[in-house]
Design an enzyme around this catalytic site. Structure first.
Site, PDB file in Angstrom:
ATOM      1  N   TYR A   1      -8.203  -4.461   8.994  1.00 44.17           N
ATOM      2  CA  TYR A   1      -6.952  -5.536   9.089  1.00 44.17           C
ATOM      3  C   TYR A   1      -7.127  -6.570  10.044  1.00 44.17           C
ATOM      4  O   TYR A   1      -6.220  -7.431  10.023  1.00 44.17           O
ATOM      5  CB  TYR A   1      -5.797  -4.939   9.273  1.00 44.17           C
ATOM      6  CG  TYR A   1      -5.028  -4.283   7.864  1.00 44.17           C
ATOM      7  CD1 TYR A   1      -5.789  -4.040   6.937  1.00 44.17           C
ATOM      8  CD2 TYR A   1      -5.391  -2.862   8.426  1.00 44.17           C
ATOM      9  CE1 TYR A   1      -4.826  -3.221   6.025  1.00 44.17           C
ATOM     10  CE2 TYR A   1      -4.859  -1.283   7.302  1.00 44.17           C
ATOM     11  CZ  TYR A   1      -4.949  -1.916   5.860  1.00 44.17           C
ATOM     12  OH  TYR A   1      -4.571  -1.210   5.001  1.00 44.17           O
TER      13      TYR A   1
ATOM     14  N   HIS B   1      -1.344  -8.916   0.123  1.00 40.73           N
ATOM     15  CA  HIS B   1      -2.491  -7.913   0.768  1.00 40.73           C
ATOM     16  C   HIS B   1      -3.495  -8.536   1.797  1.00 40.73           C
ATOM     17  O   HIS B   1      -4.083  -9.395   1.734  1.00 40.73           O
ATOM     18  CB  HIS B   1      -2.917  -6.426   0.167  1.00 40.73           C
ATOM     19  CG  HIS B   1      -2.141  -6.212  -0.832  1.00 40.73           C
ATOM     20  ND1 HIS B   1      -0.888  -5.273  -0.673  1.00 40.73           N
ATOM     21  CD2 HIS B   1      -0.991  -6.468  -2.120  1.00 40.73           C
ATOM     22  CE1 HIS B   1      -0.281  -4.618  -0.516  1.00 40.73           C
ATOM     23  NE2 HIS B   1      -0.633  -5.705  -1.780  1.00 40.73           N
ATOM     24  N   LEU B   2      -3.739  -7.963   3.238  1.00 43.19           N
ATOM     25  CA  LEU B   2      -4.925  -8.681   3.592  1.00 43.19           C
ATOM     26  C   LEU B   2      -5.508  -8.411   3.744  1.00 43.19           C
ATOM     27  O   LEU B   2      -6.362  -9.444   2.887  1.00 43.19           O
ATOM     28  CB  LEU B   2      -4.769  -7.801   5.104  1.00 43.19           C
ATOM     29  CG  LEU B   2      -3.000  -8.441   5.953  1.00 43.19           C
ATOM     30  CD1 LEU B   2      -2.638  -7.207   7.357  1.00 43.19           C
ATOM     31  CD2 LEU B   2      -3.102  -9.208   6.908  1.00 43.19           C
ATOM     32  N   SER B   3      -6.428  -6.900   3.161  1.00 44.73           N
ATOM     33  CA  SER B   3      -7.095  -6.657   2.328  1.00 44.73           C
ATOM     34  C   SER B   3      -7.203  -6.739   0.808  1.00 44.73           C
ATOM     35  O   SER B   3      -6.297  -7.025   0.637  1.00 44.73           O
ATOM     36  CB  SER B   3      -7.087  -4.762   2.870  1.00 44.73           C
ATOM     37  OG  SER B   3      -6.282  -4.367   2.217  1.00 44.73           O
TER      38      SER B   3
ATOM     39  N   ARG C   1      -5.947   2.914  -4.544  1.00 47.19           N
ATOM     40  CA  ARG C   1      -4.724   1.835  -3.656  1.00 47.19           C
ATOM     41  C   ARG C   1      -4.762   0.212  -5.110  1.00 47.19           C
ATOM     42  O   ARG C   1      -4.594  -0.556  -4.762  1.00 47.19           O
ATOM     43  CB  ARG C   1      -5.939   0.923  -2.577  1.00 47.19           C
ATOM     44  CG  ARG C   1      -6.057   1.924  -1.550  1.00 47.19           C
ATOM     45  CD  ARG C   1      -6.125   0.765   0.331  1.00 47.19           C
ATOM     46  NE  ARG C   1      -6.274   2.296   1.238  1.00 47.19           N
ATOM     47  CZ  ARG C   1      -5.000   2.906   1.667  1.00 47.19           C
ATOM     48  NH1 ARG C   1      -4.724   2.190   1.701  1.00 47.19           N
ATOM     49  NH2 ARG C   1      -5.718   3.549   2.825  1.00 47.19           N
TER      50      ARG C   1
HETATM   51  C1  DQA Z   1      -2.068  -3.165   3.172  1.00 46.01           C
HETATM   52  C2  DQA Z   1      -2.974  -2.429   1.843  1.00 46.01           C
HETATM   53  C3  DQA Z   1      -2.777  -1.127   1.692  1.00 46.01           C
HETATM   54  O1  DQA Z   1      -3.297  -0.357   0.134  1.00 46.01           O
HETATM   55  C4  DQA Z   1      -2.254  -0.557   2.721  1.00 46.01           C
HETATM   56  O2  DQA Z   1      -1.139   0.762   2.129  1.00 46.01           O
HETATM   57  C5  DQA Z   1      -1.309  -0.904   4.150  1.00 46.01           C
HETATM   58  C6  DQA Z   1      -2.009  -2.378   3.718  1.00 46.01           C
HETATM   59  C7  DQA Z   1      -2.733  -4.969   2.726  1.00 46.01           C
HETATM   60  O3  DQA Z   1      -2.103  -5.608   3.692  1.00 46.01           O
HETATM   61  O4  DQA Z   1      -4.019  -4.716   2.900  1.00 46.01           O
HETATM   62  O5  DQA Z   1      -0.519  -0.778   4.851  1.00 46.01           O
HETATM   63  O6  DQA Z   1      -0.912  -3.781   2.456  1.00 46.01           O
END
Ligand code: DQA
Length: 146
Positions: free
Chosen positions: A23, A101-103, A112
């Site tokens: 992140y 989403h960051l990732s 995911r």
């Molecule tokens: C997230 C991706 C999700 O899978 C994870 O549970 C997060 C962060 C992201 O911003 O990449 O808490 O939403």
């Protein structure tokens, strides 16, 4: 003034210390500052909310309707993959929503890969670190304008 509701889901309050390899170093406060800066130049008000609690996120989405919110920018974090309740709230208010989403959730663990939110969002930005939020804000701003 037009308004965008920004929602950060669970554990995003820990950005800057949490799984930095995934992140990054940036804190939530720094992301929020950048978002505010950009919104100000567009004369758009941002209401920013972070919660670790699913029901609180549902509550703020429900209230958005009477709070003159024209678009929602949301990182549902872990609830992305589990929350029928947040999805239903977005459907219930009918406010155009951008998921960020960051990732890149599609290149991570299988669980995911599914977002319950994506089918009710206008679109999703995933994988660009903090830039996902800034690109998502651009998308939300254009939704407000249209
Ligand atoms: C997230 C991706 C999700 O899978 C994870 O549970 C997060 C962060 C992201 O911003 O990449 O808490 O939403």
């Amino acid at each position: 003034m037009k308004k965008i509701l920004v929602i950060h889901g669970p554990n995003l309050n820990l950005l800057g210390t949490r799984e930095k390899d995934i992140y990054g170093q940036i804190t939530l406060a720094e992301i929020n500052q950048q978002l505010q800066k950009k919104a100000r130049t567009q004369e758009v008000e941002l209401e920013i909310f972070q919660s670790n609690h699913e029901g609180e996120i549902v509550d703020i989405i429900q209230k958005a309707k009477n709070n003159q919110v024209g678009a929602i920018l949301i990182n549902p974090a872990g609830y992305t993959h589990t929350s029928v309740a947040i999805r239903d709230a977005i459907l219930a208010v009918g406010i155009p929503t951008v998921e960020v989403h960051l990732s890149n959730i599609h290149s991570r663990e299988d669980f995911r890969h599914t977002s319950l939110i994506a089918p009710v969002a206008k679109g999703q930005v995933s994988g660009f670190g903090a830039n996902s939020y800034y690109l998502g804000l651009d998308a939300a701003l254009s939704l407000l304008a249209s």
